[in-house]
Motif scaffolding. Structure first.
Motif, mmCIF file in Angstrom:
data_model
loop_
_atom_site.group_PDB
_atom_site.id
_atom_site.type_symbol
_atom_site.label_atom_id
_atom_site.label_comp_id
_atom_site.label_asym_id
_atom_site.label_seq_id
_atom_site.Cartn_x
_atom_site.Cartn_y
_atom_site.Cartn_z
ATOM 1 N N PHE A 211 56.138 63.825 -21.533
ATOM 2 C CA PHE A 211 56.453 65.208 -21.906
ATOM 3 C C PHE A 211 57.264 65.247 -23.201
ATOM 4 C CE2 PHE A 211 59.525 68.691 -21.883
ATOM 5 C CZ PHE A 211 58.684 69.793 -21.796
ATOM 6 N N LEU A 212 58.279 64.381 -23.285
ATOM 7 C CA LEU A 212 59.134 64.391 -24.471
ATOM 8 C C LEU A 212 58.375 63.943 -25.718
ATOM 9 C CD1 LEU A 212 62.434 62.989 -22.901
ATOM 10 C CD2 LEU A 212 62.087 65.282 -23.842
ATOM 11 N N GLU A 213 57.482 62.979 -25.570
ATOM 12 C CA GLU A 213 56.671 62.572 -26.715
ATOM 13 C C GLU A 213 55.816 63.735 -27.220
ATOM 14 O OE1 GLU A 213 55.162 58.361 -27.389
ATOM 15 O OE2 GLU A 213 55.082 58.567 -25.206
ATOM 16 N N GLU A 214 55.208 64.447 -26.292
ATOM 17 C CA GLU A 214 54.381 65.584 -26.686
ATOM 18 C C GLU A 214 55.242 66.675 -27.308
ATOM 19 O OE1 GLU A 214 51.033 68.682 -24.872
ATOM 20 O OE2 GLU A 214 52.002 67.216 -23.540
ATOM 21 N N PHE A 215 56.452 66.856 -26.772
ATOM 22 C CA PHE A 215 57.378 67.858 -27.318
ATOM 23 C C PHE A 215 57.675 67.544 -28.783
ATOM 24 C CE2 PHE A 215 61.696 69.249 -28.333
ATOM 25 C CZ PHE A 215 61.674 70.574 -27.946
ATOM 26 N N ASN A 216 57.954 66.278 -29.074
ATOM 27 C CA ASN A 216 58.261 65.892 -30.451
ATOM 28 C C ASN A 216 57.024 65.975 -31.349
ATOM 29 O OD1 ASN A 216 60.971 65.489 -30.119
ATOM 30 N ND2 ASN A 216 60.888 63.244 -30.095
ATOM 31 N N GLU A 217 55.876 65.510 -30.837
ATOM 32 C CA GLU A 217 54.659 65.521 -31.648
ATOM 33 C C GLU A 217 54.232 66.935 -32.011
ATOM 34 O OE1 GLU A 217 51.902 63.428 -29.239
ATOM 35 O OE2 GLU A 217 52.745 61.434 -29.678
ATOM 36 N N THR A 218 54.433 67.882 -31.093
ATOM 37 C CA THR A 218 54.012 69.270 -31.326
ATOM 38 C C THR A 218 55.129 70.130 -31.893
ATOM 39 O OG1 THR A 218 54.607 69.954 -29.079
ATOM 40 C CG2 THR A 218 52.366 69.095 -29.414
ATOM 41 N N LYS A 219 56.258 69.484 -32.199
ATOM 42 C CA LYS A 219 57.429 70.209 -32.713
ATOM 43 C C LYS A 219 57.867 71.307 -31.737
ATOM 44 C CE LYS A 219 57.371 67.737 -36.441
ATOM 45 N NZ LYS A 219 58.364 66.636 -36.590
#
Length: 996
Positions: free
Chosen positions: A650-658
């Motif tokens: 979830f956190l990786e996706e949060f960072n990747e999608t800003k």
């Protein structure tokens, strides 16, 4: 060794004060005196009072030297330790030792004086003369500017006994006592040696020592008995009288609710004392009658708020079944009772105060007309008696006014504010132990807990000082000496250094992490320009993994002359810090600055590159391979009805999608660690999210997350759902079992028991932060042996069974702290480089600067944090500060860089307070080199130490490492040089310590 204190003769006390003041400018270890302004003097009990604070009846007002130290620091009102008919050996048999624990809220299991009453009387009269001498000789104030207040108990029969009656009468008029005549004669015989005090001044010392009394009664004392004691003291003894009240007057429900609300839900007490003690309905008419009586007699009457609060011993805090709570947790109860009585009596009832007063609240208390104010807990903490100076100066700045009446509205406001005041609330997480695992050394016991707690042992005290002096470039060089990643650690380090900071015993830790980042920001360009590839040592190393551990290993090795290549499969270095920790905490621009240091050192960085197998790297000519691959095997939590989303995914996706992902209106995060906090805080920021619930089966107090991270989640609006265990997922909901807390488990956390009750939490997305695993299969594929948990087997250098291959960071033992991974990196880097990768850049602070900061409570502000740093590696002396009896002494040994601490056996009653604050896993009263009054005392003790057998000849009987020696201090070849020099210094320069 015995827990019985020996009272010093007046001559020894005077010699001690004069010698110490003349040679060091201190008195009983207090460095900065309070000098009273006579124009500010107030009046109470018909006598002058230069300031309204002093020690409460307790450990700080028991011996003459305690009272003298208090006075020098700023005390002027002395509530002398309670006397009662039980005393001496009979009382000592009832008091278990250690008897004080003051490291946070304070507990004690001691009560009245441990001396025989005649001894106590002599101590108080000796103190009367000492204070008169210091007032005049050292210009500290008027010889009539202070007051003694006797505390007597515990029933009328005891107070009327010949023993206590003689004490009262002798304290009212001491002129007929032998000790009064002895003290006066000593001063007269030495009058020509004094600079300011004259024979006329000595003759003018009043024998009328005390005209006021505070009644101290045991819990459960009937109201009729209390009133009869007050009636007796007023009518028969003609003494101004205050009755010490108990917080039980507030009622059980109020006390329980208040303490629970403030985080003291673990403090155990029942209804017994509340029902057995004086009841409010009985107290009010009694106080009215006594007010009327005192007025008719022309005497002053009031209440003293409050006595200590009886609670149960539940966690072995002290060797007793019951103990008495005081300090920060007592304040909200005490000030509430003051407000209640002020309202009841329309401000006409005189109120004296004790109960958690300190420099932060003294202005509120005394400003409401509540005074005198006496303290115990605050001066039992580091800074000790010196804390009184700040309190006195606060009152001087405020401007005290003569008593008219108490300010009811002000007290009500103070009581309301107390419940929310962080200085009195218990932290969300229990404070960690600030002790190291080491035993205190006999010599040079100065250590900085922040530096000891840091896995890479940064030289914190030095860079804090340089920062405070504006020498940021030098500070940055000190930081870089041990810390390869100043920007990353200055931004997101869990800062265990701050958890261990000595200032936690004052108020808040020094902001070490922020100061590091400040230095890094100020000196970045200069630091970058100072770096260049080191001279080659002829070795090559490959680092697999470009997270913090890998980056640190590369930095350390490159600086040592190793040719380093980093292999990183992601587009940028930083590992989990870059890919998982949310950008609102740290972004790649911060990480890039630490990367730039690597580039400047000549490290070859290969991003977007999967590292070859270890064997291939070895064949490519790398002498060493550092595996910093992290714990990248993701765990999952399987629940009935579904599997939650992995928190790292979830956190990786949060960072990747800003931060533009849409998890739904309601998000539930399962877990209580730092990753769970990051996940919840990220979810709060996602568009469309209305509620983020964090589910944990224990309470906040037992969550593994750092308190700072937890509080940030609270501030961001995360809704904590405590005492819930996830059971199953349903459409749009998470069903949890309610839990209850039980006895602590092996880790010290409360055990958990699931109940039959359940709770439904709305959930469009459920995310589990349940930890990650090390990649055992990766290690095995590369020929590295692993244990039953899949963790690589390593030696003390973190080397594996494959020669030249090391494992560091999260990939070694599982997810941990960035700075612990850096410590691994340093260990492996030194093995790979074949030499140390950092030097020694610490330097001592100026001792006088450190002493000037001791005893001052000050929260972080816009001033430089270096002004709050206590430079503990230069001056610790916690045990010296906190000993009520001054039994731990700082000794200057010529030729030795640091002051040495010696324990004086005959002054100690084994209260144990020094154990709480020693940064080592030790008790100074048991473990420091000890001066004994005589050989027989040494025989009764196991302490290493010495007794002087012939002072003129310099002969001593010494125990060192358990072995006995008879030595001449000047020629003690059988002892270590430092120990011999310490003994010789005592014999030469500290003769006043040698008991006659």
């Amino acid at each position: 060794m015995s827990d019985k204190m020996t009272c010093m003769p007046f001559s020894q006390l005077m010699e001690w004060i004069r010698a110490e003041h003349d040679t060091k400018g201190t008195v009983f270890g207090v460095h900065r005196p309070y000098k009273a302004d006579a124009s500010r003097s107030l009046t109470i009990f018909g006598r002058n009072l230069e300031t309204v604070i002093g020690p409460a009846a307790g450990p700080n007002s028991q011996l003459a030297q305690n009272i003298a130290a208090s006075y020098y620091a700023g005390a002027r009102f002395f509530e002398l330790k309670t006397v009662q008919i039980m005393d001496g050996d009979e009382l000592a048999a009832c008091v278990n030792k250690p008897c004080i624990k003051a490291d946070d809220e304070c507990y004690n299991c001691e009560w009245s004086t441990e001396l025989y009453v005649p001894q106590a009387q002599e101590e108080y009269i000796k103190a009367w003369f000492l204070l008169s001498f210091m007032a005049k000789e050292y210009g500290l104030g008027s010889m009539d500017g202070f007051q003694f207040n006797i505390s007597v108990g515990y029933d009328l029969a005891g107070i009327k006994s010949p023993k206590i009656d003689h004490f009262i009468e002798s304290m009212k008029y001491a002129g007929h006592t032998d000790i009064f005549r002895e003290c006066r004669q000593y001063l007269l015989e030495h009058a020509e040696e004094f600079g300011r005090m004259t024979a006329e001044d000595i003759e003018a010392i009043s024998p009328d020592i005390c005209n006021s009394a505070t009644i101290s009664t045991l819990h459960g004392c009937p109201p009729q008995e209390i009133e009869s004691i007050a009636d007796y003291l007023l009518k028969e003894k003609r003494m101004h009288t205050f009755i010490k009240c108990n917080p039980t007057l507030l009622g059980y429900d109020f006390a329980r609710a208040t303490l629970d609300k403030m985080g003291y839900d673990y403090v155990a007490f029942g209804r017994f004392h509340f029902e057995d003690d004086l009841q409010y309905a009985d107290a009010v008419p009694m106080l009215k009658r006594l007010m009327k009586l005192s007025a008719s007699l022309g005497l002053e009457f009031g209440v003293k708020i409050t006595n200590t609060f009886p609670v149960d011993v539940k966690a072995g805090e002290l060797p007793s079944e019951e103990m008495y709570m005081s300090g920060k947790s007592l304040y909200p109860l005490s000030i509430s009772l003051a407000a209640k009585l002020s309202q009841e009596f329309a401000g006409r009832l005189r109120i004296a105060y004790s109960g958690g007063a300190d420099a932060f609240n003294i202005e509120r208390i005394a400003g409401c007309g509540v005074w005198p104010v006496t303290v115990a807990t605050t001066i039992l903490k580091p800074g000790g008696y010196q804390r009184l100076l700040q309190m006195a100066e606060v009152l001087d700045d405020m401007g005290m006014k003569p008593f008219d009446k108490t300010d009811t509205e002000g007290l009500i406001k103070a009581a309301q504010d107390a419940v929310c005041d962080r200085h009195h609330r218990k932290p969300a997480k229990m404070p960690v132990s600030r002790k190291s695992s080491e035993k205190v050394p006999l010599l040079d016991c100065y250590t900085a807990p922040c530096e000891d707690a840091c896995p890479i042992h940064q030289e914190v005290s030095t860079y804090m000082r340089l920062s405070g002096e504006g020498r940021y470039e030098e500070a940055m060089q000190v930081i870089l000496n041990e810390n390869a990643l100043p920007f990353i650690t200055g931004t997101i380090c869990a800062h265990g250094c701050m958890s261990h900071c000595t200032r936690n015993f004052y108020e808040s830790p020094v902001q070490i992490r922020d100061t590091k980042l400040l230095c890094a920001g100020k000196a970045y360009e200069a630091a970058l320009s100072s770096l260049e590839p080191a001279k080659s040592c002829g070795r090559r190393a490959a680092v697999v993994g470009g997270g913090p551990s890998g980056m640190a290993a590369a930095f350390y090795m490159a600086r040592a002359g190793v040719q380093v290549t980093i292999y990183e499969k992601r587009p940028v270095l930083g590992g989990i810090v870059s890919s998982v920790i949310p950008d609102f905490r740290i972004d790649d621009t911060v990480i890039a600055k630490d990367v730039s240091f690597l580039e400047k050192l000549g490290v070859e960085i290969k991003c977007n590159t999967q590292a070859p197998p270890v064997s291939e790297l070895k064949r490519a000519g790398y002498d060493s391979v550092i595996l910093a691959v992290g714990a990248y095997k993701r765990s999952s939590l399987k629940l009935e009805g579904g599997t939650p989303v992995n928190a790292l995914a979830f956190l990786e996706e949060f960072n990747e999608t800003k931060g533009t992902i849409r998890p739904g209106r309601n998000v539930v995060v399962i877990g209580g660690g730092n990753t769970a906090m990051d996940t919840a805080r990220a979810a709060v920021r996602c568009p469309g999210v209305e509620h983020v619930y964090l589910v944990y089966r224990r309470t906040k107090r037992y969550m593994p997350a750092d308190e700072h991270e937890l509080l940030q989640a609270v501030a961001d609006g995360v809704e904590f759902r405590e005492l819930l265990a996830p059971a199953r997922m349903e459409k749009g909901a998470l069903i949890c079992r309610k839990t209850t807390l039980g006895a602590p488990d092996a880790s010290g956390r409360a055990g958990v028991r699931e109940t039959e009750e359940s709770e439904k939490i709305p959930a469009d997305m459920v995310i589990a932060a349940v930890g990650e695993k090390v990649p055992a299969d990766y290690y095995e594929e590369n020929g590295i042996c692993v244990d039953e948990k899949g963790r690589p087997k390593v030696d003390s250098n973190l080397g594996t069974n494959v020669p030249g291959v090391y494992v560091i960071g999260d990939g070694l033992n599982g997810p941990s702290l960035v700075v612990k991974g850096m410590a691994d990196a340093k260990t492996a880097a030194e093995a790979a480089a074949g030499k140390p990768v950092s030097g020694h850049r610490s330097s001592p602070a100026v001792k006088s600067d450190v002493y000037a900061r001791k005893g001052i409570l000050a929260e972080p502000s816009d001033k430089k944090e270096a002004q709050r740093c206590l430079s503990c590696s230069t001056v610790c002396e916690n045990c010296v500060d906190v000993c009520p009896n001054r039994a731990n002494i700082s000794v200057h040994v010529p030729g030795m860089e640091k002051e040495q601490v010696i324990h004086v056996d005959y002054m100690c009653n084994e209260c144990g307070n020094c154990r709480s604050f020693c940064p080592y896993d030790s008790a100074p009263y048991l473990d420091k080199f000890t001066l004994f009054a005589k050989e027989a005392d040494m025989e009764e003790s196991k302490n290493d130490g010495f007794a002087v057998t012939d002072q003129a000849a310099g002969l001593c009987r010494v125990r060192y490492l358990g072995r006995m020696h008879t030595v001449n201090a000047a020629e003690a070849k059988e002892l270590p040089e430092g120990i011999a020099r310490l003994i010789e210094t005592i014999l030469k320069d500290y003769t006043y310590l040698i008991s006659s």
